[in-house]
Write a protein that holds these residues in place. Structure first.
Motif, PDB file in Angstrom:
ATOM      1  N   LEU A   1       0.830  -1.136  -0.008  1.00 25.79           N
ATOM      2  CA  LEU A   1      -0.180  -0.098   0.032  1.00 25.79           C
ATOM      3  C   LEU A   1       0.883   1.190  -0.004  1.00 25.79           C
ATOM      4  CD1 LEU A   1      -2.845   1.151   0.220  1.00 25.79           C
ATOM      5  CD2 LEU A   1      -2.535   1.033   2.779  1.00 25.79           C
ATOM      6  N   ASP A   2       1.489   1.329   1.062  1.00 28.45           N
ATOM      7  CA  ASP A   2       2.366   2.537   1.217  1.00 28.45           C
ATOM      8  C   ASP A   2       3.705   2.664   0.349  1.00 28.45           C
ATOM      9  OD1 ASP A   2       1.083   3.675   3.805  1.00 28.45           O
ATOM     10  OD2 ASP A   2       1.681   1.841   4.469  1.00 28.45           O
ATOM     11  N   GLY A   3       3.573   3.847  -0.552  1.00 34.99           N
ATOM     12  CA  GLY A   3       4.620   3.693  -1.483  1.00 34.99           C
ATOM     13  C   GLY A   3       4.329   3.186  -2.794  1.00 34.99           C
TER      14      GLY A   3
ATOM     15  N   LEU B   1      12.250   3.175   8.134  1.00 31.36           N
ATOM     16  CA  LEU B   1      10.796   2.476   8.491  1.00 31.36           C
ATOM     17  C   LEU B   1       9.883   1.971   7.583  1.00 31.36           C
ATOM     18  CD1 LEU B   1      10.429   5.689  11.118  1.00 31.36           C
ATOM     19  CD2 LEU B   1      11.696   3.595  11.326  1.00 31.36           C
ATOM     20  N   LYS B   2      10.343   2.268   6.120  1.00 28.40           N
ATOM     21  CA  LYS B   2       9.464   2.103   5.178  1.00 28.40           C
ATOM     22  C   LYS B   2       9.061   0.335   5.226  1.00 28.40           C
ATOM     23  CE  LYS B   2       9.580   5.825   2.130  1.00 28.40           C
ATOM     24  NZ  LYS B   2      10.188   6.366   0.960  1.00 28.40           N
ATOM     25  N   GLY B   3       7.730  -0.041   5.253  1.00 30.57           N
ATOM     26  CA  GLY B   3       7.531  -1.609   5.262  1.00 30.57           C
ATOM     27  C   GLY B   3       7.657  -2.057   6.339  1.00 30.57           C
ATOM     28  N   VAL B   4       7.889  -1.407   7.622  1.00 33.34           N
ATOM     29  CA  VAL B   4       8.388  -1.803   8.967  1.00 33.34           C
ATOM     30  C   VAL B   4       7.181  -1.779   9.553  1.00 33.34           C
ATOM     31  CG1 VAL B   4      10.040  -1.703  10.935  1.00 33.34           C
ATOM     32  CG2 VAL B   4      10.659  -1.378   8.502  1.00 33.34           C
ATOM     33  N   SER B   5       6.793  -2.619  10.485  1.00 30.87           N
ATOM     34  CA  SER B   5       5.556  -2.643  11.331  1.00 30.87           C
ATOM     35  C   SER B   5       5.595  -1.478  12.564  1.00 30.87           C
ATOM     36  CB  SER B   5       5.597  -3.886  12.201  1.00 30.87           C
ATOM     37  OG  SER B   5       6.265  -3.868  13.222  1.00 30.87           O
ATOM     38  N   ARG B   6       4.451  -1.029  12.863  1.00 24.06           N
ATOM     39  CA  ARG B   6       4.716   0.067  13.859  1.00 24.06           C
ATOM     40  C   ARG B   6       5.328  -0.068  15.025  1.00 24.06           C
ATOM     41  NH1 ARG B   6      -1.427   1.060  15.792  1.00 24.06           N
ATOM     42  NH2 ARG B   6      -1.788   0.738  13.340  1.00 24.06           N
ATOM     43  N   VAL B   7       5.235  -1.379  15.720  1.00 23.36           N
ATOM     44  CA  VAL B   7       5.995  -1.813  17.005  1.00 23.36           C
ATOM     45  C   VAL B   7       7.461  -1.780  16.520  1.00 23.36           C
ATOM     46  CG1 VAL B   7       6.411  -3.573  18.457  1.00 23.36           C
ATOM     47  CG2 VAL B   7       4.114  -3.126  17.748  1.00 23.36           C
TER      48      VAL B   7
ATOM     49  N   LYS C   1       1.281   7.825  18.488  1.00 19.43           N
ATOM     50  CA  LYS C   1       1.697   8.214  17.091  1.00 19.43           C
ATOM     51  C   LYS C   1       0.476   7.770  16.105  1.00 19.43           C
ATOM     52  CE  LYS C   1       3.068   6.514  12.803  1.00 19.43           C
ATOM     53  NZ  LYS C   1       2.756   5.639  12.094  1.00 19.43           N
ATOM     54  N   ASN C   2      -0.122   6.570  16.330  1.00 28.16           N
ATOM     55  CA  ASN C   2      -1.350   6.013  15.342  1.00 28.16           C
ATOM     56  C   ASN C   2      -2.573   6.887  15.447  1.00 28.16           C
ATOM     57  OD1 ASN C   2      -2.099   3.958  13.488  1.00 28.16           O
ATOM     58  ND2 ASN C   2      -3.796   3.760  15.286  1.00 28.16           N
ATOM     59  N   LYS C   3      -2.586   7.698  16.669  1.00 28.57           N
ATOM     60  CA  LYS C   3      -3.735   8.710  16.720  1.00 28.57           C
ATOM     61  C   LYS C   3      -3.707   9.633  15.765  1.00 28.57           C
ATOM     62  CE  LYS C   3      -6.567  11.233  20.270  1.00 28.57           C
ATOM     63  NZ  LYS C   3      -5.585  12.388  20.112  1.00 28.57           N
TER      64      LYS C   3
ATOM     65  N   ALA D   1       1.773  -4.219   5.506  1.00 24.13           N
ATOM     66  CA  ALA D   1       2.117  -4.321   7.068  1.00 24.13           C
ATOM     67  C   ALA D   1       1.096  -3.425   7.862  1.00 24.13           C
ATOM     68  CB  ALA D   1       3.568  -3.785   7.039  1.00 24.13           C
ATOM     69  N   SER D   2       0.419  -2.446   7.231  1.00 22.17           N
ATOM     70  CA  SER D   2      -0.405  -1.351   7.956  1.00 22.17           C
ATOM     71  C   SER D   2      -1.624  -1.898   8.455  1.00 22.17           C
ATOM     72  CB  SER D   2      -0.801  -0.131   6.855  1.00 22.17           C
ATOM     73  OG  SER D   2      -1.388   0.462   7.605  1.00 22.17           O
ATOM     74  N   LYS D   3      -1.942  -1.670   9.537  1.00 18.17           N
ATOM     75  CA  LYS D   3      -3.404  -1.972  10.214  1.00 18.17           C
ATOM     76  C   LYS D   3      -4.584  -0.866   9.892  1.00 18.17           C
ATOM     77  CE  LYS D   3      -1.294  -4.681  13.990  1.00 18.17           C
ATOM     78  NZ  LYS D   3      -1.236  -4.841  15.482  1.00 18.17           N
ATOM     79  N   ASN D   4      -3.851   0.034   8.975  1.00 19.17           N
ATOM     80  CA  ASN D   4      -4.945   1.385   8.817  1.00 19.17           C
ATOM     81  C   ASN D   4      -5.104   1.165   7.211  1.00 19.17           C
ATOM     82  OD1 ASN D   4      -5.006   2.948  11.266  1.00 19.17           O
ATOM     83  ND2 ASN D   4      -2.805   3.034  10.903  1.00 19.17           N
ATOM     84  N   SER D   5      -4.964   0.015   6.690  1.00 23.93           N
ATOM     85  CA  SER D   5      -5.116   0.127   5.110  1.00 23.93           C
ATOM     86  C   SER D   5      -6.594   0.156   4.596  1.00 23.93           C
ATOM     87  CB  SER D   5      -4.631  -1.376   4.587  1.00 23.93           C
ATOM     88  OG  SER D   5      -5.304  -2.582   5.091  1.00 23.93           O
TER      89      SER D   5
HETATM   90  C1  G6P Z   1       3.547   0.104   6.196  1.00 28.57           C
HETATM   91  C2  G6P Z   1       4.531   1.380   6.185  1.00 28.57           C
HETATM   92  C3  G6P Z   1       5.321   1.503   7.567  1.00 28.57           C
HETATM   93  C4  G6P Z   1       4.225   1.528   8.603  1.00 28.57           C
HETATM   94  C5  G6P Z   1       3.621   0.105   8.362  1.00 28.57           C
HETATM   95  C6  G6P Z   1       2.647   0.102   9.674  1.00 28.57           C
HETATM   96  O1  G6P Z   1       4.602  -1.043   5.987  1.00 28.57           O
HETATM   97  O2  G6P Z   1       5.480   1.459   5.059  1.00 28.57           O
HETATM   98  O3  G6P Z   1       5.962   2.688   7.598  1.00 28.57           O
HETATM   99  O4  G6P Z   1       5.013   1.466   9.888  1.00 28.57           O
HETATM  100  O5  G6P Z   1       2.852   0.041   7.411  1.00 28.57           O
HETATM  101  O6  G6P Z   1       1.303   1.009   9.460  1.00 28.57           O
HETATM  102  P1  G6P Z   1       0.453   1.474  10.602  1.00 28.57           P
HETATM  103  O7  G6P Z   1      -0.768   1.896   9.721  1.00 28.57           O
HETATM  104  O8  G6P Z   1       0.014  -0.033  11.115  1.00 28.57           O
HETATM  105  O9  G6P Z   1       0.863   1.963  11.583  1.00 28.57           O
END
Ligand code: G6P
Ligand code: MG
Length: 220
Positions: free
Chosen positions: A9-11, A43-49, A75-77, A114-118
């Motif tokens: 998704l991102d990028g 940080l690209k592609g890397v989970s939030r934690v 941060k997520n907020k 990896a995003s939980k906001n997709s």
């Molecule tokens: C994608 C982004 C990362 C981000 C991860 C988790 O992989 O490239 O930068 O940390 O998603 O995203 P989230 O929305 O769950 O924090």
């Protein structure tokens, strides 16, 4: 034979990296330090934690697990506030068009992020109906470069990994696709995404011909 495309998704579909960066930067600043745009690349592609762990390391800050949970939530907020205002104009060039072309050609489409906001993001920019399956950070336990997210994407589409092509902008994502036995199209620079079978600057440069030509590419 290639039967599906699985997209990060991102990028790849949208440029949310800038929002992640702003929110992480704000958090770091509140903790009394800063980090660069160059560091942000990691940080690209890397989970939030995992992102938070890296950032705390850059600032030489130690936090308990409970504190880390609170920081990631904070941060997520901020991040969610920003993505809730996203517009269809923030779709990256060619992304919507290639999704439409792929589907019109009978290919299946899935998200592997990896995003939980997709789901929020895809809904905001109006792309949700163009995906047959969504697999994201809510459905996996292992982060890229582990192939779990893409393997689950193939499974959700009822296909074998070899029938799927992954589109990725992150090194960890390219590695994940390869580890899953899939062909991968890198979105970005060939100097960075060296393991990808093909690298293009963006989905505006993607065609069905390039997709099918991947069948004859052998790169490991
Ligand atoms: C994608 C982004 C990362 C981000 C991860 C988790 O992989 O490239 O930068 O940390 O998603 O995203 P989230 O929305 O769950 O924090
Ligand atoms: Mg990405």
């Amino acid at each position: 034979m290639i039967k599906a495309c699985i997209f990060d998704l991102d990028g790849v579909i949208v440029d949310t990296a800038v929002y992640h960066y702003q929110a992480w930067k704000r958090l770091a600043n509140e903790l009394g330090f800063d980090f660069t745009e160059h560091q942000n690349e990691q940080l690209k592609g890397v989970s939030r934690v995992r992102s938070l762990e890296l950032i705390l390391g850059w600032g030489n800050v130690t936090k308990t697990t409970a504190e880390q949970t609170e920081l990631a939530t904070r941060k997520n907020k901020w991040y969610v506030e920003m993505i809730n205002r996203m517009q269809p104009s923030e779709i990256l060039p060619g992304a919507k068009e290639f999704l439409q072309v792929a589907r019109a050609a009978g290919l299946k489409t899935a998200l592997g992020s990896a995003s939980k906001n997709s789901a929020t993001i895809l809904e905001r920019v109006g792309l949700l109906p163009l995906f047959n399956a969504i697999v994201d950070g809510n459905h996996v336990t292992a982060s890229k470069p582990d192939p779990e997210v893409f393997l689950k994407g193939a499974e959700a589409l009822g296909l074998n990994p070899v029938e799927c092509v992954v589109f990725e902008d992150a090194i960890a994502g390219v590695q994940a696709a390869k580890a899953g036995g899939m062909k991968v199209v890198g979105i970005g620079s060939p100097d960075v995404l060296t393991a990808a079978d093909l690298v293009i600057p963006g989905l505006h440069e993607m065609t069905l011909e390039k997709l099918q030509a991947l069948n004859s590419v052998q790169k490991y």
